[in-house]
Design a protein around this motif. Structure first.
Motif, short mmCIF file in Angstrom:
data_model
loop_
_atom_site.label_atom_id
_atom_site.label_comp_id
_atom_site.label_asym_id
_atom_site.label_seq_id
_atom_site.Cartn_x
_atom_site.Cartn_y
_atom_site.Cartn_z
N ARG A 19 -0.99 0.98 -4.56
CA ARG A 19 -0.75 2.23 -3.84
C ARG A 19 -1.74 3.33 -4.19
O ARG A 19 -1.71 4.41 -3.58
CB ARG A 19 0.69 2.71 -4.09
CG ARG A 19 1.71 1.94 -3.27
CD ARG A 19 3.12 2.46 -3.50
NE ARG A 19 3.71 1.92 -4.72
CZ ARG A 19 4.81 2.38 -5.29
NH1 ARG A 19 5.41 3.44 -4.78
NH2 ARG A 19 5.30 1.82 -6.37
N HIS A 20 -2.61 3.08 -5.17
CA HIS A 20 -3.61 4.10 -5.48
C HIS A 20 -4.72 4.07 -4.42
O HIS A 20 -4.88 3.11 -3.69
CB HIS A 20 -4.20 3.85 -6.87
CG HIS A 20 -4.86 2.52 -7.02
ND1 HIS A 20 -4.20 1.39 -7.46
CD2 HIS A 20 -6.13 2.10 -6.78
CE1 HIS A 20 -5.03 0.36 -7.50
NE2 HIS A 20 -6.21 0.78 -7.08
N TYR B 83 -8.38 3.83 -2.81
CA TYR B 83 -9.69 3.20 -3.04
C TYR B 83 -10.41 3.13 -1.70
O TYR B 83 -9.80 3.14 -0.65
CB TYR B 83 -9.54 1.80 -3.65
CG TYR B 83 -8.72 0.82 -2.86
CD1 TYR B 83 -9.28 0.08 -1.83
CD2 TYR B 83 -7.38 0.62 -3.14
CE1 TYR B 83 -8.52 -0.82 -1.09
CE2 TYR B 83 -6.62 -0.28 -2.42
CZ TYR B 83 -7.20 -1.00 -1.40
OH TYR B 83 -6.44 -1.89 -0.68
N HIS C 274 -10.93 -0.92 -16.34
CA HIS C 274 -11.12 -0.48 -14.96
C HIS C 274 -12.16 -1.35 -14.27
O HIS C 274 -13.20 -1.66 -14.86
CB HIS C 274 -11.65 0.96 -14.91
CG HIS C 274 -10.63 2.01 -15.14
ND1 HIS C 274 -9.88 2.55 -14.13
CD2 HIS C 274 -10.21 2.61 -16.28
CE1 HIS C 274 -9.05 3.46 -14.64
NE2 HIS C 274 -9.25 3.51 -15.94
N GLN D 247 -6.71 -2.02 -12.53
CA GLN D 247 -6.63 -1.51 -13.89
C GLN D 247 -5.71 -2.41 -14.70
O GLN D 247 -4.71 -2.91 -14.18
CB GLN D 247 -6.09 -0.08 -13.93
CG GLN D 247 -6.90 0.92 -13.12
CD GLN D 247 -6.28 2.29 -13.13
OE1 GLN D 247 -5.38 2.57 -13.91
NE2 GLN D 247 -6.77 3.17 -12.28
N ARG E 9 0.80 -1.22 0.00
CA ARG E 9 0.00 0.00 0.00
C ARG E 9 0.84 1.27 0.00
O ARG E 9 0.35 2.34 -0.33
CB ARG E 9 -0.92 0.01 1.23
CG ARG E 9 -2.00 -1.03 1.20
CD ARG E 9 -3.01 -0.77 0.08
NE ARG E 9 -3.88 0.36 0.36
CZ ARG E 9 -4.21 1.29 -0.51
NH1 ARG E 9 -3.72 1.26 -1.74
NH2 ARG E 9 -5.03 2.27 -0.18
N ASP E 10 2.11 1.15 0.41
CA ASP E 10 2.92 2.36 0.49
C ASP E 10 4.40 1.98 0.51
O ASP E 10 4.75 0.86 0.89
CB ASP E 10 2.58 3.15 1.75
CG ASP E 10 3.15 4.56 1.76
OD1 ASP E 10 3.50 5.06 0.67
OD2 ASP E 10 3.24 5.16 2.84
#
Length: 498
Positions: free
Chosen positions: A371-372, A374, A431, A439, A304-305
């Motif tokens: 990492r985007h 949601y 998507h 994606q 996630r990061d």
């Protein structure tokens, strides 16, 4: 060390619970009084709107200012708000403590916490700012972002038994009470177990509590689900704070958990945990974490990061109430950054790990970067991901004989650029509108193939038609389609027609 171990008796918790209920000191009551704007400001660390909203609100206002805002309240007002718990018992237990003059302050952080259906109270130590001192080594953390992210990343499907490993204040066990028949909670910290016991007593929950390191308290036992928010901070092998430091070097704590956890699961049991991993120069992080896995384990690592070492160190210093510009902060930062440099650490990855004990001879192991942003909880997605892994395993030999459809939640985005002949498509991106928002970039042939996946023809027939229409070799298309189909099915972007 922190203050002496508190003793929250069943009787004290019963009377405190009655006081909270009488004042409507719960998640709904607090939000209703503060209003959405002041409540949101409080969540951002801006207390003044909440203080203003709590004025002239009787006992509920007193409890909000006392426990949520860390303010000093008049003795008589606190006594009335805590009734039927006597002030003497509240002081003896440490729920409140004396302050300047005749006022009283909270001795612990006791705050409402809830989900869509339930409201509980969680007992933890005051944060350093409210306590007016740096965190003690045995500090018991409140419900923070990491705790909440693990709650959202854990499946809520019903099971018989759950192990909350490293329970801390007990928040993971509270949520497990919604779907588990039996809960066991462990921690190495006696203080954490005492405060978790208070959390469970306040909420009338029967939880087995055991003290010990890692899996030692539950040796030779197995559970249907294990949840763990471990001391995952990486760095030199030391323990400054038990809630975050394991005493193991680097990411060895995460490695230990991933390596040992599946052995304490029942067949097809699942584990959900937070973890950190090092990004070492010249090494792929996916190779690093995959090496931790024991045999017969399906695994999904979600990154996630990734934190820069300098930012990482500063963040955790401030988390403990240490000013990075102070002499202590500079010395700790220097030692920490030296360790990173000596071990070629370029970054620190953080994310979720879903594990499942399986009898399959070829477990599925996937490491993904998400990492985007949601909004959908990852827990139910993790459970569905495991379902899809099972389905792919069962259809390994006939994967292209299946009739597929693209779910309605999936859309194709095209990016066109102007050319001399008009618009030309440069990007085709698939998507998924729900879940983690996966994606996939597609070429023209793949987009045409997926356009035909409407639940009518088997994939093999669609590939034959596509090959004939575009002059392609059918066997070559089948060979390239197979891994694509597997990935899209795992991501819920292609499903078998019912």
């Amino acid at each position: 060390m922190n203050d002496a171990l508190p003793e929250f008796s069943t009787d004290v918790c019963s009377r405190l619970r009655e006081a909270f209920r009488n004042a409507h000191y719960d998640t709904d009551g607090v939000v209703a009084l503060l209003g959405p704007q002041a409540h949101a400001a409080l969540g951002r660390g801006e207390p003044e709107p909440a203080r203003r909203a709590s004025l002239d609100a009787g006992s509920l206002g007193v409890l909000i200012r006392l426990f949520l805002l860390g303010e000093t309240e008049p003795r008589d007002a606190v006594s009335a708000a805590l009734a039927p718990l006597s002030l003497d018992d509240a002081l003896a237990t440490g729920i409140v403590r004396g302050a300047d003059g005749d006022g009283l302050r909270a001795g612990f952080d006791i705050r409402p916490h809830g989900d869509e259906e339930s409201s509980w109270w969680v007992v933890s130590d005051l944060d350093p700012e409210q306590a007016g001192r740096p965190a003690a080594p045995d500090h018991v953390l409140g419900v923070g972002h990491a705790s909440l992210s693990l709650v959202r990343a854990t499946s809520r499907r019903p099971v018989e038994s759950v192990l909350d490993l490293g329970t801390g204040n007990g928040v993971q066990a509270l949520h497990a009470s919604k779907y588990a028949q039996r809960i066991t909670a462990t921690d190495t910290s006696a203080r954490a177990l005492r405060l978790a016991q208070a959390t469970f007593a306040l909420n009338e929950l029967d939880v087995e509590l055991l003290q010990g390191d890692w899996f030692a308290p539950v040796a030779r036992r197995r559970f249907d689900r294990i949840v763990c928010n471990p001391p995952f901070v990486v760095g030199p092998p030391r323990v400054d704070y038990v809630y975050r430091d394991s005493g193991l070097a680097g990411d060895d704590a995460s490695a230990l958990l991933v390596r040992q956890l599946p052995g304490f699961l029942t067949e097809n049991g699942t584990g959900h945990l937070l973890a950190s991993w090092l990004h070492v120069r010249g090494e792929d992080w996916t190779d690093r974490v995959a090496r931790w896995l024991p045999p017969h384990t399906d695994a999904w690592f979600v990154q996630r990061d990734i934190a820069d070492p300098a930012l990482y160190v500063g963040t955790w210093l401030r988390d403990a109430g240490i000013e990075p510009r102070s002499a202590e902060g500079r010395a700790k930062a220097s030692a920490w950054l030296d360790w990173f440099a000596e071990n070629d650490v370029e970054g620190v990855g953080f994310g979720f790990v879903t594990l499942r004990r399986t009898a399959a001879t070829s477990p599925t192991v996937v490491c993904e970067d998400l990492r985007h942003a949601y909004d959908d909880p990852l827990g139910e997605e993790a459970a569905a991901w495991l379902d899809r892994v099972d389905w792919l395993r069962a259809h390994r030999d006939d994967l292209l004989d299946v009739v597929y459809r693209v779910p309605d939640t999936v859309a194709l985005e095209r990016i066109d650029v102007p050319t001399e002949d008009g618009w030309s498509t440069t990007v085709r991106r698939l998507h998924r509108g729900d879940g983690p928002g996966w994606q996939h970039e597609l070429d023209e042939l793949t987009a045409a193939l997926l356009a035909g996946c409407r639940g009518v023809l088997p994939m093999n027939d669609l590939l034959e038609l596509l090959a004939a229409a575009h002059g392609e070799d059918p066997e070559a298309l089948r060979a390239s389609a197979r891994p694509l189909v597997e990935e899209l099915v795992r991501h819920g972007m292609l499903e078998a027609s019912r």
